[in-house]
Design an enzyme around this catalytic site. Structure first.
Site, short mmCIF file in Angstrom:
data_model
loop_
_atom_site.label_atom_id
_atom_site.label_comp_id
_atom_site.label_asym_id
_atom_site.label_seq_id
_atom_site.Cartn_x
_atom_site.Cartn_y
_atom_site.Cartn_z
N LYS A 14 69.24 -8.18 -99.95
CA LYS A 14 69.25 -9.60 -99.54
C LYS A 14 68.43 -10.46 -100.50
O LYS A 14 68.87 -11.54 -100.89
CB LYS A 14 68.72 -9.75 -98.10
CG LYS A 14 69.53 -9.00 -97.06
CD LYS A 14 69.12 -9.35 -95.64
CE LYS A 14 67.72 -8.91 -95.25
NZ LYS A 14 67.55 -7.44 -95.17
N ARG A 90 67.36 -11.95 -86.77
CA ARG A 90 67.34 -10.50 -86.64
C ARG A 90 67.61 -10.07 -85.20
O ARG A 90 67.63 -8.86 -84.93
CB ARG A 90 65.98 -9.96 -87.07
CG ARG A 90 65.89 -9.59 -88.56
CD ARG A 90 64.48 -9.15 -88.84
NE ARG A 90 64.35 -8.17 -89.88
CZ ARG A 90 64.04 -8.46 -91.15
NH1 ARG A 90 63.89 -9.70 -91.52
NH2 ARG A 90 63.89 -7.48 -92.02
N ARG A 129 61.36 0.69 -104.35
CA ARG A 129 60.70 -0.63 -104.34
C ARG A 129 59.22 -0.47 -104.00
O ARG A 129 58.36 -1.14 -104.59
CB ARG A 129 61.40 -1.56 -103.34
CG ARG A 129 60.83 -2.97 -103.32
CD ARG A 129 61.64 -3.91 -102.45
NE ARG A 129 61.67 -3.49 -101.05
CZ ARG A 129 62.43 -4.04 -100.11
NH1 ARG A 129 63.25 -5.02 -100.42
NH2 ARG A 129 62.40 -3.62 -98.86
N ARG A 146 61.87 0.71 -89.31
CA ARG A 146 62.59 -0.53 -89.62
C ARG A 146 64.10 -0.31 -89.49
O ARG A 146 64.81 -1.20 -89.01
CB ARG A 146 62.23 -1.01 -91.04
CG ARG A 146 60.82 -1.59 -91.10
CD ARG A 146 60.26 -1.57 -92.50
NE ARG A 146 60.93 -2.46 -93.41
CZ ARG A 146 60.91 -2.32 -94.75
NH1 ARG A 146 60.27 -1.30 -95.30
NH2 ARG A 146 61.51 -3.19 -95.50
P1 AMP Z 1 61.91 -8.44 -94.75
O1 AMP Z 1 61.15 -8.90 -95.94
O2 AMP Z 1 63.03 -9.39 -94.38
O3 AMP Z 1 62.40 -7.02 -94.87
O4 AMP Z 1 60.89 -8.48 -93.51
C1 AMP Z 1 59.73 -7.66 -93.49
C2 AMP Z 1 59.17 -7.58 -92.08
O5 AMP Z 1 58.82 -8.91 -91.62
C3 AMP Z 1 60.12 -7.04 -91.01
O6 AMP Z 1 60.14 -5.62 -90.97
C4 AMP Z 1 59.55 -7.68 -89.74
O7 AMP Z 1 58.39 -6.98 -89.32
C5 AMP Z 1 59.10 -9.06 -90.23
N1 AMP Z 1 60.19 -10.06 -90.08
C6 AMP Z 1 60.87 -10.69 -91.09
N2 AMP Z 1 61.80 -11.53 -90.60
C7 AMP Z 1 61.73 -11.42 -89.25
C8 AMP Z 1 62.47 -12.00 -88.17
N3 AMP Z 1 63.48 -12.86 -88.39
N4 AMP Z 1 62.11 -11.66 -86.90
C9 AMP Z 1 61.11 -10.80 -86.67
N5 AMP Z 1 60.40 -10.19 -87.62
C10 AMP Z 1 60.69 -10.48 -88.91
#
Ligand code: AMP
Length: 198
Positions: A14, A90, A129, A146
């Site tokens: 993404k 999410r 990563r 996750r």
């Molecule tokens: P990402 O960088 O999108 O993979 O997000 C990393 C972490 O941030 C996730 O594993 C969640 O713990 C938190 N997070 C990011 N976006 C959201 C969201 N829309 N709702 C809830 N938690 C989020």
């Protein structure tokens, strides 16, 4: 305006594809994960709360996440041509909230790009990563939580947006530029948006 959601499991690309989309369409990029990591880095109150969830691979509660997004939209995105939402929504309640947040600003969500990547490849990418960037939640234990969270809470959004006629499935394995070309073709077909001419 052109508002897009970039949807997919953690590690599906993404962030990488968002960077290319911003460049081609002149959009504003909101990665909720990056917003939260920035708070953690700065040691804010919100960062302390967020760290508790992120380090375990859990989602930040919907109410809090929606409020954060509302603020970012006010502060950063109000004068832009549109937004790429990366990592939001999410959950189904977040998708409902996004609809309202956009309606409140007299706009709409135009398409959801779903990056589809096999699970073993997701794990390999995140492990790599983690080694390259030191990102704290890219370790095997947290990656597994996750992915569970993704399957249970996030994956149902694919059906939600398919029913709305907004979901564009994209094979997210392979060469970054080829994946991007498939995204651009899908977005153009669905929305009529034109890429910038270089
Ligand atoms: P990402 O960088 O999108 O993979 O997000 C990393 C972490 O941030 C996730 O594993 C969640 O713990 C938190 N997070 C990011 N976006 C959201 C969201 N829309 N709702 C809830 N938690 C989020």
């Amino acid at each position: 305006m052109l508002n897009l959601v970039l949807f997919g499991a953690p590690g599906s690309g993404k962030g990488t594809q968002s960077a290319k989309l911003i460049d081609e369409y002149g959009l504003y990029h909101i990665s909720t994960g990056e917003v939260l990591r920035d708070h953690i880095k700065r040691g804010t109150e919100l960062g302390k709360i967020a760290d508790e969830y992120i380090s375990k691979g859990n989602l930040i509660p919907d109410d809090l996440m929606i409020k954060i997004l509302d603020d970012v939209l006010d502060k950063e995105a109000s004068d832009k041509k549109g937004v790429i939402f990366d990592g939001f929504p999410r959950t189904i309640p977040q998708a409902e909230a996004l609809k309202e947040l956009l309606q409140k600003r007299n706009t709409d969500l135009h398409a959801v790009i779903g990056l589809e990547v096999p699970e073993e490849e997701l794990i390999d990418r995140m492990i790599r990563r983690g080694q390259e960037t030191g990102r704290a939640d890219d370790n095997l234990e947290t990656i597994k939580s996750r992915l569970d969270v993704y399957h249970n809470q996030t994956h149902p959004l694919k059906e939600y947006y398919t029913k709305e006629g907004k979901y564009i499935p994209i094979n997210g394995s392979g060469i970054v530029d080829e994946i991007f070309n498939n995204i651009a073709t899908g977005v153009e077909k669905a929305t009529g948006a034109k890429r910038r001419t270089h």
